[in-house]
Design a protein around this motif. Sequence first.
Motif, short mmCIF file in Angstrom:
data_model
loop_
_atom_site.label_atom_id
_atom_site.label_comp_id
_atom_site.label_asym_id
_atom_site.label_seq_id
_atom_site.Cartn_x
_atom_site.Cartn_y
_atom_site.Cartn_z
N MET A 17 56.18 27.45 48.65
CA MET A 17 57.18 28.56 48.15
C MET A 17 58.84 27.55 48.87
O MET A 17 59.02 27.97 50.22
N THR A 18 59.39 27.50 47.54
CA THR A 18 61.26 27.39 48.24
C THR A 18 61.95 28.06 47.78
O THR A 18 61.98 29.12 46.54
N THR A 19 62.98 28.39 48.92
CA THR A 19 64.31 29.58 48.46
C THR A 19 65.23 28.43 47.62
O THR A 19 66.38 27.80 49.02
N TYR A 20 66.22 29.01 46.67
CA TYR A 20 67.14 28.15 46.28
C TYR A 20 68.64 29.14 46.51
O TYR A 20 68.25 30.31 46.22
N TYR A 21 69.57 28.79 46.39
CA TYR A 21 70.79 29.78 46.61
C TYR A 21 71.82 28.97 45.54
O TYR A 21 72.22 27.65 45.58
N THR A 22 73.19 29.99 45.09
CA THR A 22 73.55 29.93 44.09
C THR A 22 75.42 30.07 44.61
O THR A 22 75.38 31.20 45.88
N LYS A 23 76.42 29.62 45.33
CA LYS A 23 77.52 29.80 45.47
C LYS A 23 77.99 31.48 44.98
O LYS A 23 78.91 31.90 46.17
N ASP A 24 77.13 32.16 44.34
CA ASP A 24 77.43 34.00 44.08
C ASP A 24 76.68 34.63 44.79
O ASP A 24 76.83 35.90 44.76
N HIS A 25 75.87 33.98 46.05
CA HIS A 25 75.10 34.40 46.94
C HIS A 25 73.81 35.19 46.11
O HIS A 25 73.22 36.32 46.41
N GLU A 26 73.16 34.20 44.65
CA GLU A 26 71.81 34.70 44.21
C GLU A 26 71.06 34.27 45.75
O GLU A 26 71.03 33.34 46.13
N TYR A 42 74.26 37.42 38.68
CA TYR A 42 73.72 36.37 38.58
C TYR A 42 72.49 35.77 37.68
O TYR A 42 72.32 35.20 39.29
N ALA A 43 72.03 35.31 36.70
CA ALA A 43 70.77 34.63 36.93
C ALA A 43 71.08 32.70 37.87
O ALA A 43 71.59 32.29 36.60
N PRO A 44 70.34 32.35 38.40
CA PRO A 44 70.13 31.35 39.00
C PRO A 44 69.74 30.16 38.52
O PRO A 44 70.35 29.39 38.49
N VAL A 45 68.85 30.32 37.66
CA VAL A 45 67.63 29.38 36.47
C VAL A 45 68.02 30.01 35.29
O VAL A 45 68.46 31.33 34.82
N SER A 46 67.58 29.22 34.25
CA SER A 46 67.69 29.69 33.05
C SER A 46 66.07 29.92 32.47
O SER A 46 65.14 29.40 33.52
N LEU A 73 67.03 23.76 39.15
CA LEU A 73 67.03 23.31 40.84
C LEU A 73 67.45 22.81 41.46
O LEU A 73 68.34 23.21 42.93
N ALA A 74 68.16 21.60 41.49
CA ALA A 74 69.00 20.83 41.90
C ALA A 74 70.07 20.85 41.98
O ALA A 74 70.92 19.95 42.53
N GLY A 75 70.98 21.94 40.94
CA GLY A 75 72.06 21.91 40.89
C GLY A 75 72.34 23.08 42.43
O GLY A 75 73.71 23.76 41.98
N LEU A 76 71.36 24.15 43.24
CA LEU A 76 71.07 25.12 43.67
C LEU A 76 71.42 24.45 45.10
O LEU A 76 70.97 22.98 45.23
N MET A 77 71.85 25.62 46.29
CA MET A 77 72.20 24.59 47.81
C MET A 77 70.39 25.34 48.02
O MET A 77 69.70 26.79 47.86
N ASP A 78 69.97 24.62 49.32
CA ASP A 78 68.56 25.10 50.23
C ASP A 78 69.12 25.96 51.00
O ASP A 78 70.88 26.15 51.11
N GLU A 79 68.61 26.39 51.97
CA GLU A 79 69.09 27.61 52.95
C GLU A 79 70.41 26.44 54.06
O GLU A 79 71.23 27.47 54.24
#
Length: 122
Positions: free
Chosen positions: A1-10, A65-69, A107-113
């Motif tokens: 299980m991996t968690t990713y983050y957006t610049k909008d805090h999702e 906002y949805a972090p992914v489609s 997912l490659a466009g999102l941030m890791d922790e």
Amino acid sequence: MTTYYTKDHEYVRVEGDTGIVGITDYAQSQLGDVVFVELPEVGKAVKAGGEAAVVESVKAASDVYAPVSGEVVAVNDGLPDSPATINEDPEGQGWFMKIRLADKGELAGLMDEAAYKAMIGA
């Protein structure tokens, strides 16, 4: 299980082809006491970066906002009756929805922790 983050805090916590989506602890602390949440319908198609839910606090209303489609396959039915759960456990019991990922490549466009913590100065 991996968690990713957006610049909008999702965040999106990925298990297989499903992502569990919510707002980060930092986001809930900035909002203050959450008093209302509007969740999407199960079956709704969401686009990465598109509005997926609404959260209102005593300070402000914010889009989530949805972090992914993908397709919303579940929502946290307890949140509308207990929106304070978002403040108490935003990255646990305060999740908003589960999305079946349409394209794991997003997912490659999102941030890791580590990158997210660096962005918020944690």
